[in-house]
Design a protein around this motif. Structure first.
Motif, PDB file in Angstrom:
ATOM      1  N   PHE A  87       0.675  -1.600   0.414  1.00 45.98           N
ATOM      2  CA  PHE A  87      -0.047   0.025   0.135  1.00 45.98           C
ATOM      3  C   PHE A  87       1.192   0.959   0.469  1.00 45.98           C
ATOM      4  O   PHE A  87       0.878   2.102  -1.002  1.00 45.98           O
ATOM      5  N   MET A  88       1.507   1.418   0.987  1.00 39.85           N
ATOM      6  CA  MET A  88       2.610   2.271   0.820  1.00 39.85           C
ATOM      7  C   MET A  88       3.345   2.594  -0.372  1.00 39.85           C
ATOM      8  O   MET A  88       3.811   3.844  -0.753  1.00 39.85           O
ATOM      9  N   ASN A  89       3.883   1.581  -1.115  1.00 42.89           N
ATOM     10  CA  ASN A  89       4.832   1.790  -2.240  1.00 42.89           C
ATOM     11  C   ASN A  89       4.265   2.336  -3.285  1.00 42.89           C
ATOM     12  O   ASN A  89       4.052   2.932  -3.731  1.00 42.89           O
ATOM     13  N   VAL A  90       2.775   1.809  -3.680  1.00 46.66           N
ATOM     14  CA  VAL A  90       1.673   2.188  -3.975  1.00 46.66           C
ATOM     15  C   VAL A  90       1.574   4.014  -4.191  1.00 46.66           C
ATOM     16  O   VAL A  90       1.596   4.442  -5.063  1.00 46.66           O
ATOM     17  N   VAL A  91       1.087   3.672  -3.242  1.00 45.39           N
ATOM     18  CA  VAL A  91       0.884   5.349  -2.342  1.00 45.39           C
ATOM     19  C   VAL A  91       2.158   6.851  -3.253  1.00 45.39           C
ATOM     20  O   VAL A  91       1.629   7.931  -3.045  1.00 45.39           O
ATOM     21  N   LEU A  92       3.283   5.937  -2.032  1.00 46.31           N
ATOM     22  CA  LEU A  92       4.149   7.076  -2.832  1.00 46.31           C
ATOM     23  C   LEU A  92       4.668   6.703  -3.737  1.00 46.31           C
ATOM     24  O   LEU A  92       5.465   7.857  -5.014  1.00 46.31           O
ATOM     25  N   THR A  93       4.392   5.802  -4.961  1.00 44.43           N
ATOM     26  CA  THR A  93       4.735   5.769  -6.494  1.00 44.43           C
ATOM     27  C   THR A  93       3.829   6.575  -6.980  1.00 44.43           C
ATOM     28  O   THR A  93       4.099   7.691  -8.097  1.00 44.43           O
ATOM     29  N   MET A  94       2.544   6.793  -6.456  1.00 43.23           N
ATOM     30  CA  MET A  94       1.221   7.891  -7.385  1.00 43.23           C
ATOM     31  C   MET A  94       1.835   9.386  -7.010  1.00 43.23           C
ATOM     32  O   MET A  94       1.372   9.622  -7.993  1.00 43.23           O
ATOM     33  N   PHE A  95       2.304   9.361  -5.914  1.00 42.75           N
ATOM     34  CA  PHE A  95       2.565  10.265  -5.660  1.00 42.75           C
ATOM     35  C   PHE A  95       3.637  10.941  -6.334  1.00 42.75           C
ATOM     36  O   PHE A  95       3.890  11.926  -6.835  1.00 42.75           O
ATOM     37  N   LEU A  96       4.391  10.032  -6.516  1.00 42.78           N
ATOM     38  CA  LEU A  96       6.336  10.418  -6.915  1.00 42.78           C
ATOM     39  C   LEU A  96       5.921  10.971  -8.428  1.00 42.78           C
ATOM     40  O   LEU A  96       6.481  11.649  -9.321  1.00 42.78           O
ATOM     41  N   VAL A  97       5.182  10.183  -9.107  1.00 49.28           N
ATOM     42  CA  VAL A  97       4.686  10.350 -10.729  1.00 49.28           C
ATOM     43  C   VAL A  97       4.066  11.590 -10.351  1.00 49.28           C
ATOM     44  O   VAL A  97       4.250  12.794 -11.920  1.00 49.28           O
ATOM     45  N   GLY A  98       2.784  12.242 -10.666  1.00 55.26           N
ATOM     46  CA  GLY A  98       1.729  13.471  -9.935  1.00 55.26           C
ATOM     47  C   GLY A  98       2.818  14.789  -9.453  1.00 55.26           C
ATOM     48  O   GLY A  98       2.958  15.475 -10.468  1.00 55.26           O
ATOM     49  N   TRP A  99       3.991  13.879  -8.702  1.00 54.77           N
ATOM     50  CA  TRP A  99       4.677  15.369  -8.331  1.00 54.77           C
ATOM     51  C   TRP A  99       5.581  15.524  -9.317  1.00 54.77           C
ATOM     52  O   TRP A  99       5.933  16.485  -9.870  1.00 54.77           O
ATOM     53  N   HIS A 100       6.349  14.561 -10.191  1.00 54.80           N
ATOM     54  CA  HIS A 100       7.772  14.594 -11.027  1.00 54.80           C
ATOM     55  C   HIS A 100       6.812  14.866 -12.594  1.00 54.80           C
ATOM     56  O   HIS A 100       7.188  16.179 -12.902  1.00 54.80           O
ATOM     57  N   VAL A 101       5.185  14.603 -12.560  1.00 57.74           N
ATOM     58  CA  VAL A 101       4.561  15.971 -13.782  1.00 57.74           C
ATOM     59  C   VAL A 101       4.514  17.452 -13.243  1.00 57.74           C
ATOM     60  O   VAL A 101       5.097  17.975 -14.305  1.00 57.74           O
ATOM     61  N   ALA A 102       3.750  17.505 -12.474  1.00 58.95           N
ATOM     62  CA  ALA A 102       3.608  19.111 -11.627  1.00 58.95           C
ATOM     63  C   ALA A 102       4.897  19.965 -12.046  1.00 58.95           C
ATOM     64  O   ALA A 102       5.272  20.793 -12.686  1.00 58.95           O
ATOM     65  N   GLY A 103       6.229  18.867 -11.241  1.00 60.60           N
ATOM     66  CA  GLY A 103       7.612  19.387 -11.407  1.00 60.60           C
ATOM     67  C   GLY A 103       7.911  19.790 -13.194  1.00 60.60           C
ATOM     68  O   GLY A 103       8.639  21.011 -13.509  1.00 60.60           O
ATOM     69  N   SER A 104       7.755  18.815 -13.262  1.00 60.61           N
ATOM     70  CA  SER A 104       7.966  18.972 -15.303  1.00 60.61           C
ATOM     71  C   SER A 104       7.146  20.677 -16.247  1.00 60.61           C
ATOM     72  O   SER A 104       8.049  21.198 -16.446  1.00 60.61           O
ATOM     73  N   TYR A 105       6.168  20.866 -15.423  1.00 57.53           N
ATOM     74  CA  TYR A 105       5.296  21.841 -15.734  1.00 57.53           C
ATOM     75  C   TYR A 105       6.450  22.945 -15.875  1.00 57.53           C
ATOM     76  O   TYR A 105       6.574  24.274 -16.482  1.00 57.53           O
ATOM     77  N   TRP A 106       6.274  23.516 -14.016  1.00 58.54           N
ATOM     78  CA  TRP A 106       7.107  24.477 -13.496  1.00 58.54           C
ATOM     79  C   TRP A 106       8.541  24.520 -13.830  1.00 58.54           C
ATOM     80  O   TRP A 106       8.703  25.277 -14.674  1.00 58.54           O
ATOM     81  N   LEU A 107       9.101  23.180 -14.168  1.00 57.11           N
ATOM     82  CA  LEU A 107      10.291  23.684 -14.861  1.00 57.11           C
ATOM     83  C   LEU A 107       9.997  24.216 -16.338  1.00 57.11           C
ATOM     84  O   LEU A 107      10.999  25.163 -16.799  1.00 57.11           O
ATOM     85  N   PHE A 108       9.356  23.602 -17.037  1.00 56.36           N
ATOM     86  CA  PHE A 108       9.172  24.040 -18.692  1.00 56.36           C
ATOM     87  C   PHE A 108       8.632  24.864 -18.978  1.00 56.36           C
ATOM     88  O   PHE A 108       8.894  25.504 -20.168  1.00 56.36           O
ATOM     89  N   SER A 109       7.959  24.905 -18.156  1.00 57.14           N
ATOM     90  CA  SER A 109       7.370  26.762 -18.591  1.00 57.14           C
ATOM     91  C   SER A 109       8.222  28.200 -17.897  1.00 57.14           C
ATOM     92  O   SER A 109       7.665  29.049 -18.664  1.00 57.14           O
ATOM     93  N   ILE A 110       9.008  27.471 -17.437  1.00 49.17           N
ATOM     94  CA  ILE A 110      10.466  29.082 -17.700  1.00 49.17           C
ATOM     95  C   ILE A 110      11.864  28.729 -18.434  1.00 49.17           C
ATOM     96  O   ILE A 110      12.740  29.019 -18.001  1.00 49.17           O
ATOM     97  N   TRP A 111      11.766  28.074 -19.349  1.00 51.05           N
ATOM     98  CA  TRP A 111      12.922  27.466 -20.128  1.00 51.05           C
ATOM     99  C   TRP A 111      14.369  28.453 -20.255  1.00 51.05           C
ATOM    100  O   TRP A 111      13.429  29.542 -20.500  1.00 51.05           O
ATOM    101  N   LYS A 112      14.578  28.240 -20.445  1.00 47.08           N
ATOM    102  CA  LYS A 112      15.993  28.890 -19.975  1.00 47.08           C
ATOM    103  C   LYS A 112      15.732  30.623 -19.342  1.00 47.08           C
ATOM    104  O   LYS A 112      15.610  31.352 -19.564  1.00 47.08           O
ATOM    105  N   PRO A 113      15.453  29.950 -17.762  1.00 46.58           N
ATOM    106  CA  PRO A 113      15.818  31.582 -17.611  1.00 46.58           C
ATOM    107  C   PRO A 113      17.077  32.336 -17.051  1.00 46.58           C
ATOM    108  O   PRO A 113      18.064  31.537 -17.325  1.00 46.58           O
ATOM    109  N   ARG A 114      16.794  33.371 -16.886  1.00 39.97           N
ATOM    110  CA  ARG A 114      17.571  35.026 -17.020  1.00 39.97           C
ATOM    111  C   ARG A 114      18.544  33.668 -15.179  1.00 39.97           C
ATOM    112  O   ARG A 114      17.563  33.793 -14.213  1.00 39.97           O
ATOM    113  N   PHE A 115      20.858  33.398 -15.161  1.00 38.69           N
ATOM    114  CA  PHE A 115      20.440  33.340 -14.020  1.00 38.69           C
ATOM    115  C   PHE A 115      20.938  34.413 -13.404  1.00 38.69           C
ATOM    116  O   PHE A 115      21.640  33.918 -11.726  1.00 38.69           O
ATOM    117  N   LYS A 116      20.543  35.374 -13.277  1.00 39.58           N
ATOM    118  CA  LYS A 116      21.219  36.547 -12.127  1.00 39.58           C
ATOM    119  C   LYS A 116      20.405  36.998 -12.531  1.00 39.58           C
ATOM    120  O   LYS A 116      19.305  37.523 -12.811  1.00 39.58           O
TER     121      LYS A 116
END
Length: 168
Positions: A87-116
């Motif tokens: 049960f814990m393995n399934v819950v953690l895996t589902m959370f990580l997949v959803g979190w990865h999708v959300a993180g992908s959106y957050w990352l690639f919505s600011i593609w090539k930002p300024r670093f300074k």
């Protein structure tokens, strides 16, 4: 084989520890998308928890040979821990997949930002280390997922039942 899995899990713990470290160190250093360091921090914590759970399970199996076998023999505690682990393995895996999708959106919505930060617009930047590590980790996970799916497909083709060629 179990020793190899245990060593692999222990080595893989470097990734979530690095995610947590970078997320904490640069928590305030990506005002363009403040969720990027949070993505690393939370994802690292949950991934570390999942890896510890998998490592615990591998050590438990080595110690008891097989938890499921002892459950079949009437050990209710072993059965409970086996069901809890799944049960814990399934819950953690589902959370990580959803979190990865959300993180992908957050990352690639600011593609090539300024670093300074710019003097006239100080909130339009993201720290180079946090952004590049996040992109590398994110793309690496996509590559590993594709390799995993390709391996599963190849194994499914190789190990199909002998009567699968017969058309009914």
């Amino acid at each position: 084989m179990q020793n190899l899995v245990t060593v692999l899990l222990a080595v893989l713990m470097i990734i979530p520890v690095a995610m947590i470290s970078i997320g904490v160190k640069f928590l305030e250093d990506c005002p363009l998308e403040p969720r990027v360091p949070v993505y690393l921090l939370v994802g690292g914590c949950v991934l570390l928890l999942k890896l510890i759970l998998c490592l615990w399970r591998a050590m438990q199996r080595r110690r008891h040979d097989s938890v499921d076998v002892s459950y079949d023999e009437g050990d209710a505690e072993a059965g409970f821990s086996s069901r809890t682990y799944r049960f814990m393995n399934v819950v953690l895996t589902m959370f990580l997949v959803g979190w990865h999708v959300a993180g992908s959106y957050w990352l690639f919505s600011i593609w090539k930002p300024r670093f300074k930060p710019l003097l006239h617009d100080p909130s339009e930047w993201c720290e180079r280390s946090v952004y590049l590590f996040s992109v590398g980790q994110n793309l690496g996970l996509y590559c590993l997922s594709c390799l995993y799916l390709a391996a599963v497909c190849c194994l499914a083709l190789v190990y199909r039942p002998p009567d699968a060629d017969i058309i009914h």
